[in-house]
Scaffold this active site. Structure first.
Site, mmCIF file in Angstrom:
data_model
loop_
_atom_site.group_PDB
_atom_site.id
_atom_site.type_symbol
_atom_site.label_atom_id
_atom_site.label_comp_id
_atom_site.label_asym_id
_atom_site.label_seq_id
_atom_site.Cartn_x
_atom_site.Cartn_y
_atom_site.Cartn_z
ATOM 1 N N GLU A 1 -0.913 3.890 6.377
ATOM 2 C CA GLU A 1 -1.939 3.544 7.734
ATOM 3 C C GLU A 1 -1.844 4.725 8.519
ATOM 4 O OE1 GLU A 1 -3.502 -0.147 8.643
ATOM 5 O OE2 GLU A 1 -1.826 -0.240 10.219
ATOM 6 N N LYS B 1 -2.507 5.139 12.511
ATOM 7 C CA LYS B 1 -3.014 4.406 13.935
ATOM 8 C C LYS B 1 -2.309 4.957 15.067
ATOM 9 C CE LYS B 1 -0.089 0.479 12.989
ATOM 10 N NZ LYS B 1 -0.166 -1.006 12.630
ATOM 11 N N LYS C 1 -9.960 0.115 8.797
ATOM 12 C CA LYS C 1 -9.386 -1.075 9.464
ATOM 13 C C LYS C 1 -9.713 -1.363 10.814
ATOM 14 C CE LYS C 1 -5.189 -3.534 9.322
ATOM 15 N NZ LYS C 1 -3.914 -2.818 9.415
ATOM 16 N N GLU D 1 -7.687 -10.456 4.159
ATOM 17 C CA GLU D 1 -6.511 -10.723 4.647
ATOM 18 C C GLU D 1 -6.316 -12.109 5.366
ATOM 19 O OE1 GLU D 1 -4.615 -9.203 8.872
ATOM 20 O OE2 GLU D 1 -4.778 -7.536 7.607
ATOM 21 N N ASN E 1 -0.844 -11.029 5.527
ATOM 22 C CA ASN E 1 -0.233 -10.312 6.751
ATOM 23 C C ASN E 1 1.129 -10.951 7.109
ATOM 24 O OD1 ASN E 1 0.301 -8.990 9.118
ATOM 25 N ND2 ASN E 1 -1.879 -8.714 9.743
ATOM 26 N N GLU F 1 1.525 -6.704 4.050
ATOM 27 C CA GLU F 1 1.144 -5.951 5.430
ATOM 28 C C GLU F 1 2.153 -6.507 6.304
ATOM 29 O OE1 GLU F 1 -2.966 -6.476 6.447
ATOM 30 O OE2 GLU F 1 -3.453 -7.004 4.266
ATOM 31 N N SER F 2 2.437 -5.456 7.162
ATOM 32 C CA SER F 2 3.165 -5.883 8.427
ATOM 33 C C SER F 2 4.814 -6.069 8.223
ATOM 34 C CB SER F 2 2.661 -6.766 9.322
ATOM 35 O OG SER F 2 1.423 -6.478 9.516
#
Length: 265
Positions: free
Chosen positions: A59, A61, A123, A172, A193, A223-224
């Protein structure tokens, strides 16, 4: 207690209204007709699995509500990051295009995709069909659906549109109820997530608890919170071999090199 997701979704609906007044839906559709085909997002992940490797969506960001600022403006180069991620083995990219909460924009996705050959996920927080057309127009190959952002009947309609435009969908969820909604969609991409988007608290057990509920025909994407080799090993031990990772990489001078350290060949 503050519900950050509700704030984001409220702002996103206002943002869509403003965007549609600046660029009409007809103008977006006209531009889309002249675009080349999308890149195969699902195929890129499956190719990594077929080779016996983990598949990673790396990712890009600038900041997040939970972690704050990752990069300053002068040190934020989506094209450089994309090329480095690709060189170090990322299957796909994810680029944040939300401005208010993540510091992103469409230009970040355009620059990142132009600098690599891997598929790219837009995203953002999808609440309207306009954003699906917008994603295709900016060159995205996939879009994110966050369960509970809109009712499931709307997501079913939005998925049909995305598919018609050649876009993959990553659905998600964070809990069992959201996961059951995600599984009503046709997409094979089921994101779990570990971060609760209403409070931005993270727990890796979320993936371990929910992944067994996903049919084997789908691809579970954790995710995360994937910030260490131990976290990667924890997921792989629980038969999760697809990752979406951003914060742990964007803090480093060379996100691609950080990627290689977290996911060595």
């Amino acid at each position: 207690m503050r519900n950050i997701l509700e704030e984001i979704l409220w702002k996103k609906r206002r943002e869509v209204e403003v965007a549609a007044r600046k660029i009409s839906l007809a103008a977006l559709q006209d531009g889309i007709e002249r675009l080349p085909p999308t890149r195969d997002f699902v195929g890129a992940l499956r190719a990594k699995h077929a080779a016996g490797r983990v598949a990673v969506i790396a990712e890009i960001k600038k900041k997040s509500p939970s972690a704050g600022q990752f990069r300053r403006d002068g040190d934020f180069n989506p094209a450089r990051f994309a090329a480095s991620y690709e060189a170090h083995g990322a299957a796909c990219l994810s680029v944040l295009t939300d401005q208010d909460f993540f510091g992103g924009c469409a230009a970040d996705l355009v620059a990142a995709r132009a600098a690599c050959a891997v598929p790219v996920l837009r995203k953002d927080f999808i609440v309207d069909a306009y954003q699906i057309y917008e994603a295709r127009a900016m060159g995205a190959d996939a879009v994110l659906f966050i369960m509970d952002a809109v009712p499931i009947h709307e997501f079913l309609r939005l998925e049909e549109l995305a598919t018609a435009l050649g876009l993959a969908v990553l659905a998600e969820s964070h809990n069992a109820a959201q996961l059951q909604q995600a599984l009503l969609l046709e997409t094979p991409l089921i994101g779990i997530n570990n971060r609760d988007l209403t409070r931005f608290k993270t727990d890796l057990e979320t993936t371990r608890n929910l992944a067994p509920l996903v049919p084997e025909s789908r691809i579970v994407i954790t995710e995360s919170g994937i910030e260490t080799r131990q976290a990667v090993d924890f997921m792989r031990t629980n038969n999760v071999n697809t990752f979406l990772v951003g914060g742990a990489l964007m803090r480093e001078e060379d996100p691609g090199a950080a990627f290689a350290s977290l996911f060595p060949n």
